[in-house]
Design a protein around this motif. Structure first.
Motif, mmCIF file in Angstrom:
data_model
loop_
_atom_site.group_PDB
_atom_site.id
_atom_site.type_symbol
_atom_site.label_atom_id
_atom_site.label_comp_id
_atom_site.label_asym_id
_atom_site.label_seq_id
_atom_site.Cartn_x
_atom_site.Cartn_y
_atom_site.Cartn_z
ATOM 1 N N UNK A 108 0.807 -1.219 0.000
ATOM 2 C CA UNK A 108 0.000 0.000 0.000
ATOM 3 C C UNK A 108 0.842 1.272 0.000
ATOM 4 N N UNK A 109 2.054 1.170 0.504
ATOM 5 C CA UNK A 109 2.927 2.339 0.713
ATOM 6 C C UNK A 109 2.336 3.285 1.746
ATOM 7 N N UNK A 110 1.820 2.739 2.824
ATOM 8 C CA UNK A 110 1.310 3.566 3.905
ATOM 9 C C UNK A 110 0.056 2.963 4.514
ATOM 10 N N UNK A 111 -0.549 3.720 5.403
ATOM 11 C CA UNK A 111 -1.793 3.300 6.047
ATOM 12 C C UNK A 111 -2.661 4.539 6.184
ATOM 13 N N UNK A 112 -3.961 4.321 6.286
ATOM 14 C CA UNK A 112 -4.871 5.454 6.449
ATOM 15 C C UNK A 112 -4.572 6.171 7.756
ATOM 16 N N UNK A 113 -4.525 7.478 7.698
ATOM 17 C CA UNK A 113 -4.267 8.255 8.900
ATOM 18 C C UNK A 113 -4.898 9.635 8.749
ATOM 19 N N UNK A 114 -6.191 9.727 9.077
ATOM 20 C CA UNK A 114 -6.892 11.014 8.910
ATOM 21 C C UNK A 114 -6.186 12.155 9.641
ATOM 22 N N UNK A 115 -5.585 11.830 10.808
ATOM 23 C CA UNK A 115 -4.868 12.849 11.585
ATOM 24 C C UNK A 115 -3.736 13.479 10.780
ATOM 25 N N UNK A 116 -3.107 12.658 9.930
ATOM 26 C CA UNK A 116 -2.000 13.159 9.120
ATOM 27 C C UNK A 116 -2.417 13.439 7.681
ATOM 28 N N UNK A 117 -3.715 13.445 7.461
ATOM 29 C CA UNK A 117 -4.238 13.763 6.136
ATOM 30 C C UNK A 117 -3.987 12.684 5.092
ATOM 31 N N UNK A 118 -3.813 11.420 5.533
ATOM 32 C CA UNK A 118 -3.594 10.338 4.570
ATOM 33 C C UNK A 118 -4.893 9.575 4.367
ATOM 34 N N UNK A 146 -0.978 -3.812 13.475
ATOM 35 C CA UNK A 146 -2.080 -3.897 14.433
ATOM 36 C C UNK A 146 -2.195 -2.623 15.275
ATOM 37 N N UNK A 147 -1.590 -1.537 14.794
ATOM 38 C CA UNK A 147 -1.782 -0.249 15.480
ATOM 39 C C UNK A 147 -3.069 0.411 14.957
ATOM 40 N N UNK A 148 -3.402 1.580 15.453
ATOM 41 C CA UNK A 148 -4.674 2.220 15.103
ATOM 42 C C UNK A 148 -4.816 2.417 13.586
ATOM 43 N N UNK A 149 -3.760 2.935 12.959
ATOM 44 C CA UNK A 149 -3.821 3.185 11.507
ATOM 45 C C UNK A 149 -3.965 1.875 10.728
ATOM 46 N N UNK A 150 -3.207 0.872 11.141
ATOM 47 C CA UNK A 150 -3.247 -0.429 10.454
ATOM 48 C C UNK A 150 -4.617 -1.078 10.554
ATOM 49 N N UNK A 151 -5.217 -0.997 11.749
ATOM 50 C CA UNK A 151 -6.556 -1.568 11.955
ATOM 51 C C UNK A 151 -7.593 -0.800 11.131
ATOM 52 N N UNK A 152 -7.481 0.520 11.127
ATOM 53 C CA UNK A 152 -8.418 1.348 10.366
ATOM 54 C C UNK A 152 -8.304 1.027 8.876
ATOM 55 N N UNK A 154 -7.255 -1.831 7.551
ATOM 56 C CA UNK A 154 -7.804 -3.174 7.319
ATOM 57 C C UNK A 154 -9.335 -3.113 7.265
ATOM 58 N N UNK A 155 -9.954 -2.381 8.199
ATOM 59 C CA UNK A 155 -11.421 -2.263 8.214
ATOM 60 C C UNK A 155 -11.926 -1.606 6.933
ATOM 61 N N UNK A 156 -11.246 -0.552 6.542
ATOM 62 C CA UNK A 156 -11.648 0.154 5.327
ATOM 63 C C UNK A 156 -11.563 -0.768 4.108
ATOM 64 N N UNK A 157 -10.451 -1.484 3.977
ATOM 65 C CA UNK A 157 -10.263 -2.358 2.817
ATOM 66 C C UNK A 157 -11.285 -3.498 2.825
ATOM 67 N N UNK A 158 -11.571 -4.031 4.020
ATOM 68 C CA UNK A 158 -12.547 -5.127 4.114
ATOM 69 C C UNK A 158 -13.918 -4.645 3.625
ATOM 70 N N UNK A 159 -14.244 -3.409 3.990
ATOM 71 C CA UNK A 159 -15.517 -2.816 3.598
ATOM 72 C C UNK A 159 -15.583 -2.645 2.073
ATOM 73 N N UNK A 160 -14.520 -2.140 1.484
ATOM 74 C CA UNK A 160 -14.460 -1.937 0.035
ATOM 75 C C UNK A 160 -14.510 -3.281 -0.697
ATOM 76 N N UNK A 161 -13.738 -4.255 -0.181
ATOM 77 C CA UNK A 161 -13.605 -5.540 -0.875
ATOM 78 C C UNK A 161 -14.852 -6.421 -0.721
#
Ligand SMILES: [Zn+2]
Length: 199
Positions: A108-118, A146-152, A154-161
């Motif tokens: 992915x080259x990163x993880x979702x992180x709304x706090x950092x605008x990703x 398994x940190x907050x960004x990684x879990x978020x 995974x949840x997002x991708x599961x929802x999309x997939x």
């Protein structure tokens, strides 16, 4: 340091820019290079130059590669219907070392992180969906941290997939919460992959 001639000072300065290397260590390494053979010094210089010249991202999985396609994507023994989604190339290396996975990767080259605008458009979600649509993928295992960004993520991708005909799993317990994949030992990671669960 200023007691050294300019060329050595320059080498010390450049080495000390590397992470975790203080001026003392840089001085020791510079003197080591100086004492070593010309051939060793050239090999070091050449290998540094070479990674900058050659290494690019695999056009399929976005792993680091010396060519258009990485070694794993061009290996006919790997199972293209089984994708392991990781955040960074180092995480892929960690999963490979565990020896538990014989499919292909998507980095992915990163993880979702709304706090950092990703957001989703900043990581390779679109490319993942294209692969799921085009490569007859049967299972996607989400091996983000398994940190907050990684879990978020995974949840997002599961929802999309969930909209696609593909089984989505998550690496299991054993990877400590808040854990960065690349620091997890190989046995733990192997078990986490083997006991992955449906999302
Ligand atoms: Zn690849």
């Amino acid at each position: 340091m200023s007691y050294y001639p300019a060329s050595i000072q320059n080498l010390i300065k450049n080495i000390s820019r590397l992470p975790g290397i203080g001026e003392k260590t840089a001085e020791r390494l510079a003197l080591h290079i100086l004492r070593g053979s010309r051939q060793e010094a050239q090999q070091l210089a050449h290998s540094i130059q070479s990674v900058k010249d050659k290494v690019r991202l695999c056009t399929r999985c976005f792993a680091l590669s010396d060519g258009d396609m990485c070694g794993i994507c061009s290996d006919p023994a790997r199972d293209p219907s089984f994708l392991c989604v990781v955040e960074q190339p180092a995480d892929m290396v960690a999963v490979e070392k565990s020896g538990a996975f014989h499919g292909m990767y998507h980095i992915l080259s990163g993880a979702l992180s709304p706090m950092n605008g990703i957001g989703p458009e900043d990581i390779r979600v679109r490319e993942l969906i294209s692969r799921v649509e085009e490569d007859q993928v049967k299972e996607v295992v989400l091996a983000t941290s398994t940190n907050v960004e990684g879990e978020a993520t995974a949840s997002y991708l599961a929802q999309i997939l969930a909209k696609y005909q593909v089984k989505v799993t998550r690496i299991a317990s054993g990877v400590p919460m808040g854990g960065d994949l690349k620091y997890v030992d190989q046995v733990t990671l192997k078990r986490a992959l083997e006991t992955r669960h449906a999302f």
